[in-house]
Enzyme design. Structure first.
Site, PDB file in Angstrom:
ATOM      1  N   GLU A  48       0.862  -1.189   0.000  1.00 25.67           N
ATOM      2  CA  GLU A  48       0.000   0.000   0.000  1.00 25.67           C
ATOM      3  C   GLU A  48       0.894   1.233   0.000  1.00 25.67           C
ATOM      4  O   GLU A  48       1.914   1.285   0.679  1.00 25.67           O
ATOM      5  CB  GLU A  48      -0.882   0.006   1.268  1.00 25.67           C
ATOM      6  CG  GLU A  48      -1.802   1.224   1.331  1.00 25.67           C
ATOM      7  CD  GLU A  48      -2.779   1.193   2.501  1.00 25.67           C
ATOM      8  OE1 GLU A  48      -2.453   0.621   3.562  1.00 25.67           O
ATOM      9  OE2 GLU A  48      -3.878   1.755   2.348  1.00 25.67           O
ATOM     10  N   LYS A 119      -9.564   1.757  -2.840  1.00 22.82           N
ATOM     11  CA  LYS A 119      -9.855   1.312  -1.462  1.00 22.82           C
ATOM     12  C   LYS A 119     -11.303   1.659  -1.107  1.00 22.82           C
ATOM     13  O   LYS A 119     -11.699   2.834  -1.184  1.00 22.82           O
ATOM     14  CB  LYS A 119      -8.874   1.981  -0.502  1.00 22.82           C
ATOM     15  CG  LYS A 119      -8.880   1.456   0.912  1.00 22.82           C
ATOM     16  CD  LYS A 119      -7.710   2.102   1.669  1.00 22.82           C
ATOM     17  CE  LYS A 119      -7.499   1.546   3.062  1.00 22.82           C
ATOM     18  NZ  LYS A 119      -6.265   2.094   3.671  1.00 22.82           N
ATOM     19  N   CYS A 160      -5.684  -3.031   2.469  1.00 29.39           N
ATOM     20  CA  CYS A 160      -5.478  -2.815   3.905  1.00 29.39           C
ATOM     21  C   CYS A 160      -6.769  -2.900   4.728  1.00 29.39           C
ATOM     22  O   CYS A 160      -7.245  -3.999   5.027  1.00 29.39           O
ATOM     23  CB  CYS A 160      -4.754  -1.488   4.115  1.00 29.39           C
ATOM     24  SG  CYS A 160      -3.935  -1.430   5.722  1.00 29.39           S
TER      25      CYS A 160
END
Ligand SMILES: NC(=O)CC(=O)C(=O)O
Length: 270
Positions: A48, A119, A160
């Site tokens: 990330e 994301k 994440c």
């Protein structure tokens, strides 16, 4: 190609040292991708926020348009030279209206950008006196789930914090993915608590591989990444991991015996 004809492959997660020098980050990422490929990796993953320090104050400065930006150009060249699929961690993306996203781009072995994942679940945390981080101050959330085809089987992508939401992984499994890949940067508070637990849970629940890829830890930066990039097998067992320094981990991924080509798509069930 039916799922029964998929073969095994070597996956690499590059726990990259990320600095404030974007160009140096891109050069380092490309050189590590080529190293992983020389070691036989066919799917190569970056962390990330690999081109920028991880922090809301940096996102606007480091953001790029996709696909015009220099990070896409570098990763496309690297995938082609490596003759490997590259899961390009994530970068701050700026769209045509000026909105910012935390976005993962994926390349095939010819260097074509085949898919991007923004994301979906933004990381907002406030533990007084310990950690405050609010991605939603500057980023907008993505609004779709992302899967891509490789020569070895279908793979799902999350970034994440997305790993904390089991539905994403479950839908990927029901759509026939053999693995879920999460570029991610947990920290010194949430890393020891949840990093390993979450990926083992996602792997065991869904009987597929889970790979996580973190930046290396830099105690001089504003965000202290947990590191510990890891690959977990469908039994929930860790098959590759590392500490917090720069490193490349490797794991052999074998496709499962489940026949998703024969089952109804229950994720479509209303
Ligand atoms: N950085 C993240 O998106 C998530 C994280 O650190 C956590 O969930 O903990």
């Amino acid at each position: 190609m039916s799922s029964s004809t998929y073969s095994s492959f070597k996956l690499a997660c590059i726990q990259l040292s990320v600095t404030s020098d974007k160009n140096a980050n891109l050069i380092n990422a490309k050189s590590k991708i080529l190293e992983a490929s020389r070691n036989g990796a066919k799917v190569i993953v970056l962390p990330e926020c690999f081109n920028s320090p991880y922090g809301t104050k940096y996102f606007s400065e480091y953001a790029e348009n996709i696909p015009q930006g220099e990070s896409v150009k570098t990763l496309s060249e690297a995938a082609k030279e490596a003759n490997a699929f590259v899961v390009g961690g994530s970068i701050p993306e700026r769209d045509s209206s000026g909105k910012l996203y935390n976005t993962c781009t994926v390349y095939d072995t010819k260097g074509n950008l085949i898919v991007k994942h923004r994301k979906v679940h933004l990381f907002d945390i406030d533990i007084p006196g310990i950690i405050k981080f609010q991605e939603s101050e500057t980023l907008s959330p993505g609004s779709s789930l992302t899967h891509f085809e490789t020569d070895y089987g279908k793979v799902g992508i999350g970034i994440c914090y997305d790993m904390r939401f089991p539905e994403m992984a479950m839908i990927a499994a029901r759509k026939g993915c053999i693995a879920m890949i999460y570029p991610g940067a947990f920290n010194l508070t949430t890393g020891p608590l949840h990093w390993e637990l979450l990926q083992r849970a996602r792997a065991l629940d869904n009987q597929f591989f889970v790979a996580t890829c973190s930046p290396a830890r830099d105690m001089t930066s504003t965000y202290h990444a947990w590191g510990h990039s890891t690959v977990t097998d469908p039994n929930g067992q860790i098959v590759a991991t590392t500490e917090h320094e720069e490193a490349i981990i490797y794991a052999d991924i074998v496709s499962s015996q489940r026949r998703f080509d024969l089952y109804p798509d229950i994720s479509a069930h209303k």
